[in-house]
Design a protein around this motif. Sequence first.
Motif, mmCIF file in Angstrom:
data_model
loop_
_atom_site.group_PDB
_atom_site.id
_atom_site.type_symbol
_atom_site.label_atom_id
_atom_site.label_comp_id
_atom_site.label_asym_id
_atom_site.label_seq_id
_atom_site.Cartn_x
_atom_site.Cartn_y
_atom_site.Cartn_z
ATOM 1 N N GLY A 94 96.337 -19.827 94.947
ATOM 2 C CA GLY A 94 95.139 -20.627 94.717
ATOM 3 C C GLY A 94 94.737 -21.527 95.861
ATOM 4 O O GLY A 94 93.760 -22.271 95.754
ATOM 5 N N GLN A 95 95.457 -21.510 96.997
ATOM 6 C CA GLN A 95 95.174 -22.393 98.121
ATOM 7 C C GLN A 95 94.794 -21.576 99.347
ATOM 8 O O GLN A 95 95.457 -20.578 99.658
ATOM 9 N N LEU A 167 91.299 -10.043 95.958
ATOM 10 C CA LEU A 167 92.504 -10.007 95.134
ATOM 11 C C LEU A 167 92.241 -10.546 93.727
ATOM 12 O O LEU A 167 92.824 -10.065 92.743
ATOM 13 N N GLN A 168 91.348 -11.522 93.633
ATOM 14 C CA GLN A 168 91.013 -12.063 92.312
ATOM 15 C C GLN A 168 90.326 -11.005 91.451
ATOM 16 O O GLN A 168 90.634 -10.858 90.258
ATOM 17 N N SER A 172 91.931 -9.147 88.002
ATOM 18 C CA SER A 172 91.271 -9.203 86.697
ATOM 19 C C SER A 172 91.252 -7.853 85.999
ATOM 20 O O SER A 172 91.191 -7.788 84.764
ATOM 21 N N ALA A 173 91.321 -6.776 86.778
ATOM 22 C CA ALA A 173 91.233 -5.437 86.183
ATOM 23 C C ALA A 173 92.574 -4.723 86.095
ATOM 24 O O ALA A 173 92.758 -3.871 85.207
ATOM 25 N N PHE A 174 93.511 -5.035 86.960
ATOM 26 C CA PHE A 174 94.719 -4.205 87.052
ATOM 27 C C PHE A 174 96.030 -4.980 86.906
ATOM 28 O O PHE A 174 97.089 -4.344 86.837
ATOM 29 N N TYR A 175 96.003 -6.315 86.890
ATOM 30 C CA TYR A 175 97.249 -7.079 86.840
ATOM 31 C C TYR A 175 97.142 -8.190 85.797
ATOM 32 O O TYR A 175 96.038 -8.634 85.429
ATOM 33 N N ASP A 176 98.283 -8.645 85.358
ATOM 34 C CA ASP A 176 98.331 -9.718 84.369
ATOM 35 C C ASP A 176 98.381 -11.100 85.021
ATOM 36 O O ASP A 176 97.639 -12.006 84.649
ATOM 37 N N ASP A 177 99.282 -11.295 85.951
ATOM 38 C CA ASP A 177 99.450 -12.600 86.616
ATOM 39 C C ASP A 177 99.886 -12.343 88.057
ATOM 40 O O ASP A 177 101.064 -12.444 88.403
ATOM 41 N N LEU A 178 98.917 -12.011 88.895
ATOM 42 C CA LEU A 178 99.224 -11.628 90.278
ATOM 43 C C LEU A 178 99.417 -12.879 91.129
ATOM 44 O O LEU A 178 98.530 -13.727 91.233
ATOM 45 N N ARG A 179 100.586 -12.977 91.740
ATOM 46 C CA ARG A 179 100.894 -14.097 92.635
ATOM 47 C C ARG A 179 101.146 -13.520 94.022
ATOM 48 O O ARG A 179 101.808 -12.492 94.159
ATOM 49 N N TYR A 180 100.626 -14.204 95.018
ATOM 50 C CA TYR A 180 100.723 -13.625 96.358
ATOM 51 C C TYR A 180 100.728 -14.720 97.421
ATOM 52 O O TYR A 180 100.276 -15.850 97.205
ATOM 53 N N LEU A 223 89.174 -3.791 95.501
ATOM 54 C CA LEU A 223 89.560 -4.804 96.477
ATOM 55 C C LEU A 223 88.598 -4.805 97.658
ATOM 56 O O LEU A 223 88.094 -5.858 98.072
ATOM 57 N N ARG A 224 88.309 -3.612 98.182
ATOM 58 C CA ARG A 224 87.412 -3.513 99.342
ATOM 59 C C ARG A 224 85.998 -3.976 98.985
ATOM 60 O O ARG A 224 85.369 -4.718 99.739
ATOM 61 N N ARG A 225 85.477 -3.480 97.827
ATOM 62 C CA ARG A 225 84.102 -3.814 97.464
ATOM 63 C C ARG A 225 83.931 -5.307 97.221
ATOM 64 O O ARG A 225 82.919 -5.898 97.599
ATOM 65 N N ALA A 226 84.912 -5.922 96.587
ATOM 66 C CA ALA A 226 84.819 -7.367 96.322
ATOM 67 C C ALA A 226 84.828 -8.165 97.623
ATOM 68 O O ALA A 226 84.073 -9.132 97.786
ATOM 69 N N MET A 227 85.687 -7.761 98.553
ATOM 70 C CA MET A 227 85.708 -8.443 99.854
ATOM 71 C C MET A 227 84.387 -8.259 100.581
ATOM 72 O O MET A 227 83.809 -9.213 101.128
#
Length: 743
Positions: A94-95, A167-168, A172-180, A223-227
């Motif tokens: 988140g930062q 990544l956000q 939202s579509a493929f993961y439950d709680d993605l941390r990176y 991922l690509r389209r959102a970026m």
Amino acid sequence: MSLKQSIIVVNEYTVKSEAGKGSRGETPGAYVTRYMARELATEPLTPIKRQRTDDFILRYMARESATEAAVSRSDIKSRFKASQGAGGVAFGYGQVSLSDDELRSASADIQSWFDKGHTVLKTVLSFDQEYLRRHGIIPKDFVCTKKGDYRGHLDQMKLRMAVMQGLQRMESAFYDDLRYVGVIQVDTEHVHCHLAMVDAGRGTVTADGTQRGKINAPAKAMLRRAMDAWLDEKQTVRHMSSAVGYERRNVITFVKRWAHQQMLRESLPQFLIACLPEDRRLWRSSTNNPAMKKPNRIVRQLVEEVLARPESPLPQAMEPVYEYANHRREAEGLSTSQWRRLVTEGREKIIERGINGVYGLLRALPGDLLRVRTPMLDVMGMDYADAAALAAEESRQGTPDDLLGFSFRLRSYSTRLQHHRERRAVYHENARVWERADDAGVASVSSRVLYDFYLEEEGYHARCAAKYQKFLSFASPETGWQGRWEKVSEYGERLLSLESLRRDGSLRKMKDPDQAEQLGQDIYGQSGGHLLTIKGKAGTDVLDQRIAKMRRNYDARIAELRADLAAQGLKLELTSDPDGKAPDVGVISAGAEYDFEDVKGLDLHHMRYDFSSDVEVGTKARKQFIQWARSRRMHCDRAVAYLTASGQTDLIADMPVADIEAMNTLADRISGDSHAVLPSEVAALSRKRDALRRSRTVRLDTGLVKQMEQYVDRAASSRELDSDTGTAAPVAQEQSRTYSGLE
């Protein structure tokens, strides 16, 4: 080129087996800190923090502390790195910029989830150079030719935020709680974003019971389209550059500041030693040798500055002096002046002990330290009268020394600048005292001539100070004015808000005073809205009085700030809105308050040593000088007459009557001559140059200041001094001996 080719996604993953081994590495947390966030591969992005609780400014306060403590340029750099750690090089959780401890906490979190059996993804996003250029992430004319060229040219902020947006959407579509945790790598010929990711939720579970580690084609496409969509949306956003260029400039600035502070700290002891004669037996405060006149003045200045520090032992050392003076006053009925003389003599003895303590330290310096000698130190070490005589002699011989002339004028001009600044401050404060008395209704109408005299003298000295500020413009102006200007500006905005409330016609039409008051508070942040609902002029008159008082206060604060800035070699320029609907815009810059051409001749009566021969006075300078001479005399005569009539003749002694008379005497001499000549006193000097050879001095990095401070503190804490050796005697002495030298 397609979006798939512009943003290449490469992914691998590691998962813990039943045997406790990782399929592709067992320490993904260490992979984050040791590989991804390594120093040479990344560049920081502000806000750079070492601790997550750090404020951006605190980090630079840490840098300032590092600058204060550093002893070399390399030491500064190492201290800077230690002050920030790996802060600013990574993003995630988140930062957009993780502090050093946040990065390590995130690394530990990823390792923890891996140890619990979750799959850790190690993903690399590779960006095409043309794609970056098209979206404004690199300059249009930038071309990468070798590894590392991207450093300082990449819009880190924009690229990081685009990756986070992508990544956000993918999460939202493929993961439950993605941390990176992600870093932008700039040490290669292509820009890469390294990501270490883990789904802390259940995620997609494969047939063998482990989380899926592959990123499927739909997820990559999203991922690509959102970026890409985010970058298109922010296409017109100004370059959100990384901190690397700023950091580089910042480091250079701090190194320069360290060097400047080093010169400021050590230059006075260095100059002092350059002024001392070769005979070390003369290095004491009690000598009457002419060669020690200048060094004694410098040492006294140094000792008084040391004793003025907050942690100085002077207050404690002065306690027995006051006790002795009070005892004498009670026992012998001493007058206030006699009591003050005892206190002054006691303080002088403490200062004298400090002076001899400094000389004792200098006498102990080994000869091999005194090896610095420059023409400037030789010339500046000369006595003022000797420099004037030598300048006159060389001018008569037709061989003027530019360096000698420079040093001669520099000392004269700096003294005058200090004098005019001090006098301006005195008259400025006197004028403010009268204004406060007038506001309180205790200033008589006849005393206004005194107020006009204060304003006249303040204006005169301000202009003379501006003249010498022009000559000494190479001196570094002080800082610390930003906070004061912000306060003045905020007060001006409150004044503007009140004036806007006063002009608001809608409030006048309201019937409910409470509602009008609340609306005025909400819109303008000012009380008084209810006054506009009062019929007639009673309410508006109250507001007009408030506005007039705030306007006077605002003008006074501006004048106060101008005076303080001028004393620091700075000037304030205000741009006001002609309609009065926008706040004043202030610009503070280095420079003199008044134009040099308008002030260069205002103190001709003090310039008799400035030239080695008589000089002709220009028409404009002559007229300005005469005008100010007559005006100063008029205001002074009126003030003297008022003080005499009101029985305050003792205040006349503090007025510059003699200076004004000298000014008018010269004005009388040159007023009737269109080709007026200013006589030179230097031309009349005929002394020969004293060939006394000055001593060599120490290097700036010797560190004498700290030693001198210790010796002065030790001397001030003593009670006795051996006048022959210049060393402090034991403190435990009889009280009668302690005070025996004060009578």
